[in-house]
Every structure is written in structure tokens, then in C-alpha cells.
Design a protein around this motif. Structure first.
Motif, short mmCIF file in Angstrom:
data_model
loop_
_atom_site.label_atom_id
_atom_site.label_comp_id
_atom_site.label_asym_id
_atom_site.label_seq_id
_atom_site.Cartn_x
_atom_site.Cartn_y
_atom_site.Cartn_z
N ASP A 10 -0.36 7.06 0.33
CA ASP A 10 -0.19 7.38 1.72
C ASP A 10 0.94 8.18 1.72
O ASP A 10 1.08 9.16 2.64
N LYS A 34 1.40 12.13 3.06
CA LYS A 34 2.33 12.39 4.32
C LYS A 34 3.37 13.67 3.54
O LYS A 34 3.76 14.29 4.34
N TRP A 60 -13.00 23.99 8.05
CA TRP A 60 -12.96 23.26 9.13
C TRP A 60 -12.61 24.12 10.31
O TRP A 60 -13.09 23.86 11.42
N LEU A 66 -7.71 19.57 13.27
CA LEU A 66 -7.37 18.58 12.36
C LEU A 66 -5.98 18.03 11.77
O LEU A 66 -4.97 18.90 11.54
N ASP A 67 -5.65 16.97 11.80
CA ASP A 67 -4.61 16.17 11.32
C ASP A 67 -4.45 16.42 9.77
O ASP A 67 -5.42 16.03 9.34
N VAL A 92 -2.57 15.20 7.55
CA VAL A 92 -2.71 13.97 6.67
C VAL A 92 -4.13 13.52 6.39
O VAL A 92 -4.43 13.10 5.39
N GLN A 93 -4.90 13.66 7.32
CA GLN A 93 -6.58 13.25 7.10
C GLN A 93 -7.17 13.91 6.08
O GLN A 93 -7.67 13.17 5.21
N VAL A 94 -6.86 15.24 6.10
CA VAL A 94 -7.52 16.11 4.98
C VAL A 94 -6.94 15.78 3.69
O VAL A 94 -7.49 15.71 2.48
N LYS A 126 -5.19 13.01 2.45
CA LYS A 126 -5.86 11.74 2.12
C LYS A 126 -7.40 11.97 1.51
O LYS A 126 -7.56 11.31 0.46
N TYR A 127 -8.40 12.43 2.10
CA TYR A 127 -9.52 12.92 1.81
C TYR A 127 -9.46 13.43 0.28
O TYR A 127 -10.39 13.01 -0.79
#
Length: 295
Positions: free
Chosen positions: A79, A83, A161, A169-170, A172-174, A176-177
Motif C-alpha cells: 500500500d 502511494k 480510463w 480516477l484516483d 492510487v486505485q489504479v 494498487k490494481y
């Protein structure tokens, strides 16, 4: 870097975003910055060099944030890695640097494209080390390929996207994916001994990129000059952090863990003040110095 030069950089950045790099003249920068042509050329050899300084400040801010995210954290935490990777995208968005990158792409100027490529390769170099932190020594022969795959997934996911969605789109979200997908790919690479570009990229980076060396003497000079410029009464905390850093660095054998613990509050104490940019530059140099001593 003195504050006057930073003001010229900030004024130039506003113009490049508003008018475009190609459509902004040196005279536009002089008028916006209220400086003479001689002063401009005392700071920069060309408009290109001014643009490079803008990009370098963005990278410097991103580097400081990445270091701060890792303070007191487990370096194997995915995580935290997500970030850190997202920081550069966030800084580019906050400072509105994306239009500048687009203008460089369309400029056709080899010098500018080479600088952007070097920034990108430095980011790759940083991530290879973090890949090893997270996935262990077994990943070392594969860390360059893993880094390229990870950045490729992130870049294309963001691109598609943007093409197909209207909502933001955040980052961090992409990220992490993409890291989740790397979790599946990297163990197979390790088990099969697969490498593709890794060896060539490692040799290229070693051959073409010399790390900036920060000395204790340079830091002391920078901090002393910075300290002399602090006059506001409401900067007591910042003054104390600055003095503490000076005292720690003046020791024959500095205590690097103490210095590392002070850098974050030192930098934070000047945010929102006229000293913020210089404090950030010093913080980045301190991080580099600490990392070089711990190699």
C-alpha cells in the motif's frame, strides 16, 4: 536556488500553461517576472533550460513526498509502494504539468524530449529498488522487467480510463490494481528465470546516469544560508528544526536516524510560507545525503 530565481520559474510555468511553451517568448517571461533580460540569462541559458527547471522542481517535490511516505513504515508494505508510485501523477496534476509535457511532446525539440526521458528513466531506477524491497532478493534479476511491466500497466489503464470514462480516477486505485497483477506475474518470472529487457536496461542506467553526490559541507552551507534568511516571528518551530539539523550535521559522525526524523517536520513547518520551496529543496538534499551514507 534563490527565491528570485524560483519566482521566475513560477511565472514561466504559469505562462507555459496558459499560452503554451512554443507561444511563450522570453519577453513574455521578462514582463511577467518583472526582470531584465540580463537577469533571466543569469539564471537560464535558454527558455528550454527554464522549462527543465520547472520539471525538476516537480520531480523534487515528488521525491520528498515519496521519502516522507516511507518514514516509520514497513518498506515491504504494498500500500505504501502504491502511494509512492502515485505521487508523481498527483504532483503533475496539482502543478498542472501535464499540458507542459504535452507541449514538449509536440515541440519536436530533442533536448527537451531527452530530459523528459531521463526523468522517466530515473523513476524506473527508483522503482526497481522498491520492487526488491517489496518482493525480496529473489526478484533482483527481474526487477527491471517487473518495473517496466508495472509502469506499462498503469499508463495504459489510465489512458483507457480517460478515453472511456468522464469521472476522475484516483491514481492510487489504479496503481494498487497493477501491483495485484504483478503479484501474479513476478513469481512466474522468478520460477522460470525469465528476463527480457532487464539486463540491457540495468547496463544502460549504470552507464548513463550518475547519481548526484551531496556532501555534508554543501548541506551545512545551504542550511546556514537558509537560517540567515529566516526573519518571521511565526517561524519559531522552523527555526528550531533548522538549528537542530545544523547541530546534527556539524557532529564529527552525524546521527543519520536523528537527521532523518527531523527532515519531515522541518519541511512541513515551512509549508505555506515564502520559504517552502527552499525548505523542500533542502529536504530533498538531506534525503539524498542520508541514502548515500547508508549505501
Amino acid at each position: 536556488m534563490n527565491n528570485r530565481k524560483r519566482q521566475v520559474i513560477i511565472a514561466s510555468q504559469k505562462l507555459f500553461i496558459k499560452k503554451g511553451f512554443q507561444n511563450t517568448s522570453i519577453q513574455d517571461i521578462l514582463d511577467e517576472s518583472h526582470i531584465s533580460k540580463g537577469t533571466f540569462y543569469n539564471y537560464f541559458a535558454s527558455k528550454n533550460e527554464c522549462l527543465i527547471a520547472i520539471l525538476a522542481m516537480g520531480r523534487e517535490q515528488a521525491d520528498v513526498r515519496k521519502h516522507e511516505l516511507l518514514i516509520g513504515q514497513d518498506p515491504t508494505d504494498k500500500d505504501i509502494l502504491a502511494k509512492q508510485i502515485a505521487v508523481l501523477m498527483q504532483v503533475n496534476r496539482e502543478q498542472n504539468l501535464i499540458p507542459i509535457f504535452e507541449s514538449i511532446f509536440h515541440s519536436g525539440e530533442p533536448e527537451l524530449k531527452e530530459v523528459v526521458m531521463k526523468f522517466h528513466l530515473n523513476e524506473l531506477k527508483w522503482l526497481t529498488k522498491r520492487i526488491v524491497d517489496v518482493y525480496g532478493e529473489a526478484s533482483k534479476p527481474h526487477c527491471f522487467d517487473a518495473t517496466i511491466l508495472l509502469f506499462g500497466m498503469i499508463q495504459h489503464m489510465l489512458h483507457i480510463w480517460k478515453l472511456t470514462r468522464e469521472d476522475a480516477l484516483d491514481p492510487v486505485q489504479v496503481v494498487k490494481y497493477a501491483i495485484c497483477q504483478l503479484d501474479a506475474i513476478l513469481p512466474i518470472q522468478i520460477a522460470n528465470g525469465d528476463t527480457f529487457l532487464g539486463c540491457d536496461l540495468a547496463k544502460y542506467l549504470q552507464r548513463n546516469f550518475n547519481n548526484k553526490v551531496v556532501t555534508k559541507e554543501y548541506l551545512l552551507e545551504q542550511l546556514e544560508g537558509f537560517s540567515e534568511g529566516l526573519s518571521e516571528d511565526n517561524l519559531q518551530a522552523g527555526k528550531e528544526y533548522t538549528n537542530c539539523l545544523l547541530t546534527s550535521l556539524q557532529e564529527e559522525i552525524p546521527h543519520y536516524y536523528i537527521i532523518e526524523a527531523i527532515v519531515l517536520p522541518f519541511n512541513s513547518s515551512f509549508k505555506g510560507t515564502i520559504h517552502a520551496a527552499e525548505a523542500q529543496e533542502i529536504a530533498n538534499h538531506l534525503w539524498l545525503y542520508i541514502r548515500q551514507q547508508n549505501v
